[in-house]
Design a protein around this motif. Structure first.
Motif, mmCIF file in Angstrom:
data_model
loop_
_atom_site.group_PDB
_atom_site.id
_atom_site.type_symbol
_atom_site.label_atom_id
_atom_site.label_comp_id
_atom_site.label_asym_id
_atom_site.label_seq_id
_atom_site.Cartn_x
_atom_site.Cartn_y
_atom_site.Cartn_z
ATOM 1 N N THR A 120 -22.940 5.664 40.781
ATOM 2 C CA THR A 120 -23.323 6.988 40.380
ATOM 3 C C THR A 120 -24.014 5.867 38.688
ATOM 4 O OG1 THR A 120 -22.116 8.112 40.629
ATOM 5 C CG2 THR A 120 -23.568 9.190 39.061
ATOM 6 N N VAL A 121 -23.303 4.865 38.690
ATOM 7 C CA VAL A 121 -24.150 4.507 37.281
ATOM 8 C C VAL A 121 -24.237 3.053 37.388
ATOM 9 C CG1 VAL A 121 -22.881 2.922 34.810
ATOM 10 C CG2 VAL A 121 -22.223 5.536 35.910
ATOM 11 N N THR B 296 -12.201 11.765 37.948
ATOM 12 C CA THR B 296 -12.027 11.668 39.672
ATOM 13 C C THR B 296 -10.800 11.144 39.540
ATOM 14 O OG1 THR B 296 -13.681 9.559 39.029
ATOM 15 C CG2 THR B 296 -14.293 12.247 40.086
ATOM 16 N N VAL B 297 -10.516 9.630 39.215
ATOM 17 C CA VAL B 297 -8.981 9.530 40.336
ATOM 18 C C VAL B 297 -8.300 10.361 39.798
ATOM 19 C CG1 VAL B 297 -7.551 7.622 39.826
ATOM 20 C CG2 VAL B 297 -10.336 7.290 39.804
ATOM 21 N N ASN B 298 -8.065 10.384 38.719
ATOM 22 C CA ASN B 298 -6.556 11.782 38.156
ATOM 23 C C ASN B 298 -6.748 12.932 38.975
ATOM 24 O OD1 ASN B 298 -4.711 10.988 36.280
ATOM 25 N ND2 ASN B 298 -6.544 11.447 34.381
ATOM 26 N N ASP C 155 -20.781 8.226 45.842
ATOM 27 C CA ASP C 155 -19.741 8.562 45.134
ATOM 28 C C ASP C 155 -18.750 9.045 45.964
ATOM 29 O OD1 ASP C 155 -19.991 5.914 44.075
ATOM 30 O OD2 ASP C 155 -20.540 7.267 41.589
ATOM 31 N N SER C 156 -19.500 10.292 46.253
ATOM 32 C CA SER C 156 -18.585 11.831 46.131
ATOM 33 C C SER C 156 -18.419 11.637 47.845
ATOM 34 C CB SER C 156 -19.230 13.084 46.053
ATOM 35 O OG SER C 156 -18.504 13.669 46.380
ATOM 36 N N TYR C 157 -18.845 11.440 48.307
ATOM 37 C CA TYR C 157 -18.889 11.256 50.301
ATOM 38 C C TYR C 157 -18.034 9.903 50.361
ATOM 39 C CZ TYR C 157 -19.724 11.918 54.830
ATOM 40 O OH TYR C 157 -19.704 12.403 56.483
ATOM 41 N N TYR C 158 -18.752 8.732 50.319
ATOM 42 C CA TYR C 158 -17.553 7.679 50.930
ATOM 43 C C TYR C 158 -16.468 7.093 49.964
ATOM 44 C CZ TYR C 158 -21.123 7.085 53.941
ATOM 45 O OH TYR C 158 -22.069 7.243 55.221
ATOM 46 N N GLN D 242 -16.827 20.034 46.379
ATOM 47 C CA GLN D 242 -16.309 20.193 48.216
ATOM 48 C C GLN D 242 -17.025 21.110 48.521
ATOM 49 O OE1 GLN D 242 -13.026 22.648 48.217
ATOM 50 N NE2 GLN D 242 -11.988 22.269 47.463
ATOM 51 N N VAL D 243 -18.338 21.321 47.465
ATOM 52 C CA VAL D 243 -19.918 22.000 48.607
ATOM 53 C C VAL D 243 -20.716 21.200 48.705
ATOM 54 C CG1 VAL D 243 -21.843 23.302 47.990
ATOM 55 C CG2 VAL D 243 -18.919 24.251 47.700
ATOM 56 N N GLY D 244 -20.921 20.150 47.566
ATOM 57 C CA GLY D 244 -21.809 18.583 48.466
ATOM 58 C C GLY D 244 -21.032 18.240 48.950
ATOM 59 N N ASN D 245 -19.741 17.691 49.523
ATOM 60 C CA ASN D 245 -19.024 16.384 50.488
ATOM 61 C C ASN D 245 -19.218 17.472 51.749
ATOM 62 O OD1 ASN D 245 -18.624 14.984 48.586
ATOM 63 N ND2 ASN D 245 -16.614 14.930 48.861
ATOM 64 N N ASP D 246 -18.949 19.236 51.970
ATOM 65 C CA ASP D 246 -19.538 19.809 53.170
ATOM 66 C C ASP D 246 -20.744 19.562 53.368
ATOM 67 O OD1 ASP D 246 -16.747 20.610 53.648
ATOM 68 O OD2 ASP D 246 -17.020 22.637 52.487
#
Lengths: 287, 180
Positions: B85-86, A27-29, B74-77, A42-46
């Motif tokens: 997640t872990v 994810t960092v990459n 994790d994804s949102y913030y 993207q969908v999740g965040n939206d």
């Protein structure tokens, strides 16, 4: 070997470690190299941000109301100050209009379509702030459907506040200028002085103790005075020229006395805003 | 919808509310960006997680909550997946593993468990982010300016809102078997 694989707890631990570092590295990459995150994310965040809007709008209303109270408190002194400036402003506005018209005509004459100073804007409202220590992110309610792209600069009211770091379909994340990050968050900028010599540098750091932005790699410090204004220089291609950053606060040498850093009082009030403006540069720079 | 599904929906809504409160708290009240070194991170979702974990005995359900809410968080913030997640499922399994030690959950126990969970979570995030070069804060600055104020603020908040929260989570988890 038989014994090793029969130890269930050890295997679980190993899997957890591998999954953790794998996920993190990937994810960092993606965040550093790709324009947008994967579609699922993207969908999740939206979805999360749309639902979050339900809670964000009342909060923003309360926030606006509370800042209105403090505005009311300061009104008298502010009014006095503003009255003194208002005549000057009218004059400047008239002048600006004339100069803009002239500039447009000259550009047509030269067949110059767009320069570094041209940009369009998109307004967005803030949904929430990341509750994380080192990623100072804001979530806003506009995304790639409104034409947003990664690395666009973001302003609030009167000054620069940051840059877009992640774009989803209908939401995006803004990295604030106050983030101390090694990799991102650098703005090519210049100091406007009375003369014609441009003093350029890079706004690259935020000093959290004093609340000042720090401009480094300054080419000369000869004519820098307190109170001079600093704008983005438009060099580097991602940011248009002429976005207001702040005023010069002072100059400090680094620990070895080698380089000079200019400390800047940021123009944007980084606390009390609920609406931000995204700047879309008309010149496409390096991709 | 039978009573069990209704309770689960209630638990999920409770956690979602706590999730949004984290970001809104930070945005609306603790937005100290212009000056000051101290960084306070509201961790209301962790409060909800600790209270729920103390009351639910089904480990699969706990793991599912931990992983799903960790992913969303994790994804949102953070924009980086792999921190909550872990760490969240680990915390939940840890609490679940040792909670037989307490005969009856009371405020003192739950306060100290929350304290330990928060310390573990924040230190874990710090270590992982440091490894991935997302921050260059050193350990002492982290303890003084981030961990300390965060713990203090969250403990006070936990103390203040413990009674309603604990009653709510009691009501969200427990039900009599005969009431269908």
């Amino acid at each position: 070997m038989q014994k090793f694989f029969s130890n269930k707890k050890l295997i679980i631990l190993m899997v957890i470690l591998i999954v953790t570092f794998g996920l993190l590295a990937v994810t960092v990459n993606i965040r550093d190299n790709k324009e947008t995150p994967p579609a699922v994310q993207q969908v999740g965040n939206d979805v999360v941000s749309v639902v979050g809007g339900i809670f964000a709008y009342p909060t923003n209303a309360v926030k606006n109301a509370s800042s209105e109270f403090s505005d009311l408190y300061n009104t008298y002194t502010e009014n006095k100050h503003l009255k003194a400036r208002i005549d000057e402003l009218a004059q400047n506005q008239a002048k600006l209009k004339v100069v803009q018209d002239e500039n447009k005509k000259l550009k047509e004459e030269l067949k110059l379509n767009s320069t570094l100073t041209d940009y369009t804007t998109v307004n967005a409202s803030v949904l929430s702030r990341s509750s994380s220590s080192w990623q100072s992110y804001l979530t806003i309610n506009r995304g790639s459907t409104s034409g947003l792209k990664k690395n666009m600069p973001v302003m609030s009211g009167n000054g620069l506040i940051g840059r877009i770091i992640e774009v989803d379909k209908i939401s995006a994340k803004v990295e604030l200028i106050s983030t101390n990050n090694e990799l991102n968050d650098k703005f090519a900028s210049e100091i406007l002085d009375s003369g014609n010599n441009a003093i350029t540098g890079i706004v690259s750091r935020y000093d959290s103790a004093s609340g000042k932005l720090v401009m480094e790699n300054v080419n000369s410090t000869k004519n820098i005075k307190k109170g001079q204004r600093i704008i983005t220089s438009g060099l580097g291609g991602r940011t248009p020229r002429g976005l207001y950053i702040g005023k010069v606060y002072g100059i400090k040498k680094d620990n070895y006395g080698m380089t000079n850093s200019v400390y800047i009082t940021p123009a944007a009030e980084l606390r009390n805003f609920t609406v931000v403006t995204i700047i879309k540069s008309s010149v496409s720079g390096e991709e | 919808m039978n009573i069990k599904t209704r309770k689960i929906v209630g638990q999920v809504v409770f956690l979602i509310l706590a999730f949004y409160l984290d970001g809104l708290m930070k945005w609306a009240f603790l937005n100290n960006m212009n000056t000051g070194d101290f960084m306070i991170l509201p961790q209301i979702m962790l409060m909800a997680i600790v209270l729920i974990t103390m009351r639910i005995d089904n480990r699969r359900q706990l793991l599912a909550y931990g992983i799903i809410f960790g992913l969303v968080y994790d994804s949102y913030y953070y924009g980086i997946i792999g921190l909550y997640t872990v760490l969240l499922p680990l915390i939940m399994v840890g609490i679940d593993h040792f909670k037989f030690l307490f005969v009856k959950a009371n405020m003192g126990y739950e306060l100290s468990i929350y304290f330990l969970a928060l310390t573990f979570l924040q230190s874990g995030i710090y270590v992982l982010e440091r490894l991935l070069q997302q921050t260059n804060t050193n350990v002492f600055d982290f303890i003084t300016y981030v961990l300390g104020p965060t713990l203090l603020w969250n403990m006070i908040l936990f103390f203040v809102i413990y009674v309603p929260l604990a009653n709510l989570s009691d009501w969200l988890v427990k039900y009599r078997r005969d009431s269908k």
